[in-house]
Design a protein around this motif. Structure first.
Motif, mmCIF file in Angstrom:
data_model
loop_
_atom_site.group_PDB
_atom_site.id
_atom_site.type_symbol
_atom_site.label_atom_id
_atom_site.label_comp_id
_atom_site.label_asym_id
_atom_site.label_seq_id
_atom_site.Cartn_x
_atom_site.Cartn_y
_atom_site.Cartn_z
ATOM 1 N N LEU A 115 0.921 -1.157 -0.067
ATOM 2 C CA LEU A 115 0.010 -0.015 0.022
ATOM 3 C C LEU A 115 0.772 1.286 0.008
ATOM 4 C CD1 LEU A 115 -2.609 -1.172 2.603
ATOM 5 C CD2 LEU A 115 -2.920 -1.295 0.119
ATOM 6 N N ARG A 116 1.970 1.100 0.083
ATOM 7 C CA ARG A 116 3.048 2.185 0.199
ATOM 8 C C ARG A 116 2.567 3.068 1.579
ATOM 9 N NH1 ARG A 116 5.871 -0.695 -2.241
ATOM 10 N NH2 ARG A 116 6.891 0.000 -4.061
ATOM 11 N N GLN A 117 2.082 2.300 2.411
ATOM 12 C CA GLN A 117 2.024 3.365 3.613
ATOM 13 C C GLN A 117 3.230 3.103 4.568
ATOM 14 O OE1 GLN A 117 -1.096 1.097 5.619
ATOM 15 N NE2 GLN A 117 -2.497 2.339 4.757
ATOM 16 N N THR A 118 3.472 4.505 5.088
ATOM 17 C CA THR A 118 5.029 4.402 6.081
ATOM 18 C C THR A 118 4.350 4.611 7.307
ATOM 19 O OG1 THR A 118 4.356 6.763 5.682
ATOM 20 C CG2 THR A 118 6.041 5.894 4.196
ATOM 21 N N THR A 119 5.452 4.191 8.326
ATOM 22 C CA THR A 119 5.352 4.038 9.795
ATOM 23 C C THR A 119 6.067 5.075 10.451
ATOM 24 O OG1 THR A 119 4.835 1.576 9.478
ATOM 25 C CG2 THR A 119 5.513 2.421 11.453
ATOM 26 N N GLY A 120 5.497 5.889 11.137
ATOM 27 C CA GLY A 120 6.350 7.142 11.889
ATOM 28 C C GLY A 120 7.145 6.467 12.982
ATOM 29 N N SER B 60 8.754 2.433 16.974
ATOM 30 C CA SER B 60 9.303 2.265 18.174
ATOM 31 C C SER B 60 8.548 1.072 18.823
ATOM 32 C CB SER B 60 9.770 3.367 19.026
ATOM 33 O OG SER B 60 10.494 4.347 18.314
ATOM 34 N N ALA B 61 7.058 1.381 18.958
ATOM 35 C CA ALA B 61 6.473 0.406 19.458
ATOM 36 C C ALA B 61 6.142 -0.823 18.962
ATOM 37 C CB ALA B 61 4.914 1.102 19.391
ATOM 38 N N LEU B 62 6.387 -1.012 17.699
ATOM 39 C CA LEU B 62 6.210 -2.349 17.007
ATOM 40 C C LEU B 62 7.522 -3.201 17.351
ATOM 41 C CD1 LEU B 62 5.087 -1.351 13.426
ATOM 42 C CD2 LEU B 62 3.996 -2.496 15.279
ATOM 43 N N LEU B 63 8.746 -2.317 17.283
ATOM 44 C CA LEU B 63 9.963 -3.001 17.759
ATOM 45 C C LEU B 63 9.884 -3.385 19.210
ATOM 46 C CD1 LEU B 63 12.878 -3.447 16.398
ATOM 47 C CD2 LEU B 63 13.556 -1.061 17.226
ATOM 48 N N ILE B 64 9.482 -2.571 19.908
ATOM 49 C CA ILE B 64 9.375 -2.971 21.509
ATOM 50 C C ILE B 64 8.547 -4.392 21.529
ATOM 51 C CG2 ILE B 64 8.628 -2.503 24.022
ATOM 52 C CD1 ILE B 64 9.377 0.262 23.062
ATOM 53 N N GLY B 65 7.526 -4.444 20.920
ATOM 54 C CA GLY B 65 6.574 -5.339 21.006
ATOM 55 C C GLY B 65 7.631 -6.693 20.401
#
Length: 286
Positions: free
Chosen positions: A103-108, A113-118
């Motif tokens: 979808l070419r959606q970017t993540t802020g 950071s939240a995804l990485l911690i999870g």
């Protein structure tokens, strides 16, 4: 998605009890067949027509869901429900990658950071809080098998958003369930022929009923409803609740996980709250 996480966690808990009673492919074929009949009946009752145009999209998404469910039950026969659920929590980070790719959606930075911690919390549980095993990358067979299932599942929200915006959640639920059935039948046919269905214990049929009604038809609907309203990474973020629920179910059955493993579960909860905080400003502007 909160309801989705609760219902999915029970499928890990129940599935662990019957993993040795029936081949995963056969169980999934029965599950998708019953769910397809139930959803078709619901469509007929509501006067909604099934969508057959471009059925390949439903077959593709259904195939990914079939891979996810089959590998989950294969894994549950080799590892614990908590560890399997922890692998599942890697899907938000994977979903963010698919969101960009499809979808070419970017993540802020905050969401990433939240995804990485999870993901770190999930890895901590997967390696059973053993730093030495982590350094040697000693991953169990069950966790390795289910990783590919999680990888398949993570692509679903982005694909739903791209290819199924023109159909209702109920129509896409029926299409993807039927697609999953067709793929699973090919995989499960040899085992199904030699399975003594009359000799299966009653618990298999009870779990099958739950999987059919709740974690096939209902969770497919919930996932597809949410996928049209939230970015893929946010949809999958709620899976961070799954290990916490599984831990609670395990404790209710008298099985306490190691205290250090709970640190990994706590990290996934921190990641969820960070993602919910990131969502709050967007809600206020509506």
């Amino acid at each position: 998605m909160l309801l989705f996480a609760l219902l999915v966690s029970l499928s890990f808990f129940f599935g662990h009890f019957i993993a040795a009673d029936i081949e995963p492919g056969v169980l999934m074929a029965l599950r998708f067949a019953l769910a397809s009949v139930m959803l078709w009946g619901l469509l007929w009752w509501l006067g909604v027509r099934p969508v057959w145009a471009r059925f390949w999209r439903f077959a593709l998404i259904g195939a990914l869901m079939a891979i996810y469910f089959i590998t989950m039950f294969e894994a549950l026969g080799r590892t614990t429900a908590v560890s399997t659920a922890a692998v599942f929590t890697l899907t938000p980070l994977m979903a963010a990658g698919y969101g960009w790719l499809i979808l070419r959606q970017t993540t802020g930075p905050w969401v990433f950071s939240a995804l990485l911690i999870g993901a770190i919390g999930a890895v901590w549980v997967i390696f059973r809080a053993d730093l030495a095993a982590l350094m040697r990358f000693e991953i169990g067979a069950g966790e390795a098998i289910f990783f590919f299932g999680a990888l398949a599942h993570a692509a679903v929200p982005a694909l739903l958003r791209r290819y199924c915006q023109d159909v209702s959640p109920l129509q896409s639920s029926f299409g993807t369930t039927l697609g999953a059935l067709l793929v699973t039948l090919v995989y499960a046919a040899p085992e199904a022929v030699v399975t003594a269905f009359a000799e299966l214990p009653a618990r298999v049929w009870w779990v099958l009923a739950y999987l059919t009604i709740v974690t096939t038809a209902l969770t497919f609907f919930l996932l597809q409803y949410a996928s049209k309203r939230l970015p893929p990474a946010k949809v999958m973020a709620y899976t961070y609740l799954v290990p916490s629920w599984v831990v609670l179910w395990e404790i209710s059955a008298g099985r306490w996980p190691a205290a250090l493993i709970l640190l990994g579960v706590a990290a996934t909860l921190v990641a969820l709250f960070m993602l919910l905080r990131a969502e709050a400003p967007a809600r206020k502007t509506l």
